[in-house]
Design a protein around this motif. Structure first.
Motif, PDB file in Angstrom:
ATOM      1  N   ALA A  62      -9.307  10.751  -8.153  1.00  0.00           N
ATOM      2  CA  ALA A  62      -8.845  12.230  -7.986  1.00  0.00           C
ATOM      3  C   ALA A  62     -10.102  12.390  -9.594  1.00  0.00           C
ATOM      4  O   ALA A  62     -11.114  11.861 -10.295  1.00  0.00           O
ATOM      5  N   PRO A 100     -12.284  14.433 -11.853  1.00  0.00           N
ATOM      6  CA  PRO A 100     -12.427  15.076 -13.187  1.00  0.00           C
ATOM      7  C   PRO A 100     -11.802  16.476 -13.070  1.00  0.00           C
ATOM      8  O   PRO A 100     -11.487  16.762 -14.171  1.00  0.00           O
ATOM      9  N   GLN A 115      -9.772  17.955 -11.310  1.00  0.00           N
ATOM     10  CA  GLN A 115      -7.975  17.640 -10.953  1.00  0.00           C
ATOM     11  C   GLN A 115      -7.856  16.887 -12.235  1.00  0.00           C
ATOM     12  O   GLN A 115      -6.761  17.873 -12.432  1.00  0.00           O
ATOM     13  N   ARG A 116      -8.300  16.396 -13.109  1.00  0.00           N
ATOM     14  CA  ARG A 116      -7.890  15.537 -13.964  1.00  0.00           C
ATOM     15  C   ARG A 116      -7.902  16.958 -15.506  1.00  0.00           C
ATOM     16  O   ARG A 116      -6.052  17.425 -15.997  1.00  0.00           O
ATOM     17  N   GLU A 117      -8.508  17.672 -15.285  1.00  0.00           N
ATOM     18  CA  GLU A 117      -8.212  18.487 -16.534  1.00  0.00           C
ATOM     19  C   GLU A 117      -7.228  19.765 -16.368  1.00  0.00           C
ATOM     20  O   GLU A 117      -6.707  20.105 -17.302  1.00  0.00           O
ATOM     21  N   LYS A 143      -4.022   8.097  -5.953  1.00  0.00           N
ATOM     22  CA  LYS A 143      -3.617   9.884  -6.823  1.00  0.00           C
ATOM     23  C   LYS A 143      -3.566   8.688  -8.661  1.00  0.00           C
ATOM     24  O   LYS A 143      -3.520   9.629  -9.794  1.00  0.00           O
ATOM     25  N   GLU A 144      -2.979   7.803  -8.670  1.00  0.00           N
ATOM     26  CA  GLU A 144      -2.773   7.083  -9.827  1.00  0.00           C
ATOM     27  C   GLU A 144      -1.204   7.813 -10.360  1.00  0.00           C
ATOM     28  O   GLU A 144      -0.491   7.975  -9.493  1.00  0.00           O
ATOM     29  N   LEU A 197      -1.105  11.736 -10.882  1.00  0.00           N
ATOM     30  CA  LEU A 197      -2.104  12.805 -11.442  1.00  0.00           C
ATOM     31  C   LEU A 197      -1.183  14.312 -11.551  1.00  0.00           C
ATOM     32  O   LEU A 197      -0.121  14.570 -10.339  1.00  0.00           O
ATOM     33  N   PRO A 235      -2.175  20.900 -17.208  1.00  0.00           N
ATOM     34  CA  PRO A 235      -1.963  19.394 -17.059  1.00  0.00           C
ATOM     35  C   PRO A 235      -1.168  19.057 -19.022  1.00  0.00           C
ATOM     36  O   PRO A 235      -1.418  19.129 -20.352  1.00  0.00           O
ATOM     37  N   TYR A 256       1.757  13.820 -19.354  1.00  0.00           N
ATOM     38  CA  TYR A 256       1.175  13.802 -18.695  1.00  0.00           C
ATOM     39  C   TYR A 256      -0.138  12.673 -18.646  1.00  0.00           C
ATOM     40  O   TYR A 256      -1.002  11.982 -18.576  1.00  0.00           O
ATOM     41  N   TYR A 309      -0.888   8.972 -17.529  1.00  0.00           N
ATOM     42  CA  TYR A 309      -2.266   8.356 -16.801  1.00  0.00           C
ATOM     43  C   TYR A 309      -2.695   7.569 -18.277  1.00  0.00           C
ATOM     44  O   TYR A 309      -4.047   6.113 -17.848  1.00  0.00           O
ATOM     45  N   GLN A 318      -4.316   3.593 -17.200  1.00  0.00           N
ATOM     46  CA  GLN A 318      -5.425   3.249 -17.072  1.00  0.00           C
ATOM     47  C   GLN A 318      -5.893   1.564 -18.367  1.00  0.00           C
ATOM     48  O   GLN A 318      -6.619   0.844 -17.792  1.00  0.00           O
TER      49      GLN A 318
END
Length: 299
Positions: A138, A140, A142-144, A261-262, A264, A279, A283, A287, A291
């Motif tokens: 994904a 950055p 999308q993650r933010e 996606k880990e 998401l 988010p 989450y 996440y 990691q």
């Protein structure tokens, strides 16, 4: 007309794959048109993520491969040590020759080649195919900000717990989200959440992380066990139980999980904001734990 005119080889990457005991170039790999995987979708698959060439949750992926094969009345054709050696060779080759930092190892086992007949023939030599591709994580952004998803009825068969190569239902489900400009299609069987087209779905409410029960209607993603472990380490409650459509739409947070996606976050569902529309804190904790699990590969 030559093969390239048909698009048979022109678009295939020049990468190494494994087919029935031999390593060859992907563009040169050939399987009989009478293979039951081609005729009936009579086979199973796995997608093993590798970070820097190191397989992630390898044992759990092999456990699921064994379960899927058993449902098809097949035995695993290779020992785990050989699966591991194949995966590492292909992932290292893709990293070294194409610069792919992280890789996805696609494993497919079909019942083999036979005259077309619906009945399951015994004594066939399974077709074993393995290839590597770059794992695209994904972004950055999308993650933010989170991603948008849409919903649909789950119109697939009742044995979704088998990681079967018969994926036409999943193809149709994924196309629904593509047509809507969304990342995934979240599906319901009747009034209850099942999963997404190619991801598992998690509901967060009042700090509790919830997922559908492990039954025949849901493929047990490898992240089922991983997310439960992370929740335990983070002091978060974890529940698997039937989840209604109303609970999904009133969730504080919604999450997707899969190999690439880990974990998401979903920010919008059917063009409605999820929670605060961004988010959330659960989450972030999941996440971070994910990691840490990845980092442990190279520790």
């Amino acid at each position: 007309m030559n093969a390239a005119n048909w698009g048979e080889t022109a678009a295939l990457p020049d990468t190494t794959c494994y087919l029935n005991g031999a390593f060859t170039q992907l563009r040169d790999a050939r399987v009989s048109v009478l293979d039951r995987g081609f005729i009936f979708g009579d086979g199973v698959y796995e997608v093993l993520p590798c970070y820097g060439g190191q397989p992630f949750r390898f044992g759990q992926h092999m456990d699921r491969l064994d379960r899927s094969l058993a449902e098809l009345r097949m035995t695993n054709p290779l020992p785990r040590a050989e699966w591991a050696a194949i995966a590492q060779r292909l992932s290292h080759a893709l990293r070294d020759t194409h610069g792919a930092a992280h890789q996805l190892i696609y494993i497919q086992v079909t019942r083999g080649v036979a005259v077309r007949d619906h009945a399951m023939p015994s004594g066939l030599l399974p077709t074993v195919f393995v290839m590597a591709s770059e794992m695209k994580l994904a972004t950055p952004v999308q993650r933010e900000h989170g991603v948008a998803c849409v919903t649909a009825d789950d119109f697939r068969w009742e044995k979704a717990h088998i990681k079967s190569t018969s994926l036409l239902g999943a193809v149709f489900a994924r196309q629904i989200s593509i047509d809507a400009g969304a990342v995934e299609t979240v599906m319901f069987r009747g009034d209850h959440l099942s999963e997404a087209a190619s991801s598992n779905v998690w509901v967060v409410k009042d700090g509790v992380v919830m997922g559908p029960p492990k039954d025949n209607r849901v493929l047990e993603g490898i992240r089922f066990g991983l997310i439960e472990e992370i929740c335990r380490a983070q002091g978060l409650r974890f529940e698997l139980r039937p989840i209604t459509r109303a609970e999904v739409f009133s969730a504080d947070e919604l999450l997707l999980s899969s190999a690439s996606k880990e974990v998401l976050p979903i920010a919008r569902l059917d063009d409605q904001p999820v929670g605060q529309g961004r988010p959330g804190p659960t989450y972030a904790r999941l996440y971070a734990g994910y990691q840490q699990a990845v980092a442990a590969l190279s520790a």
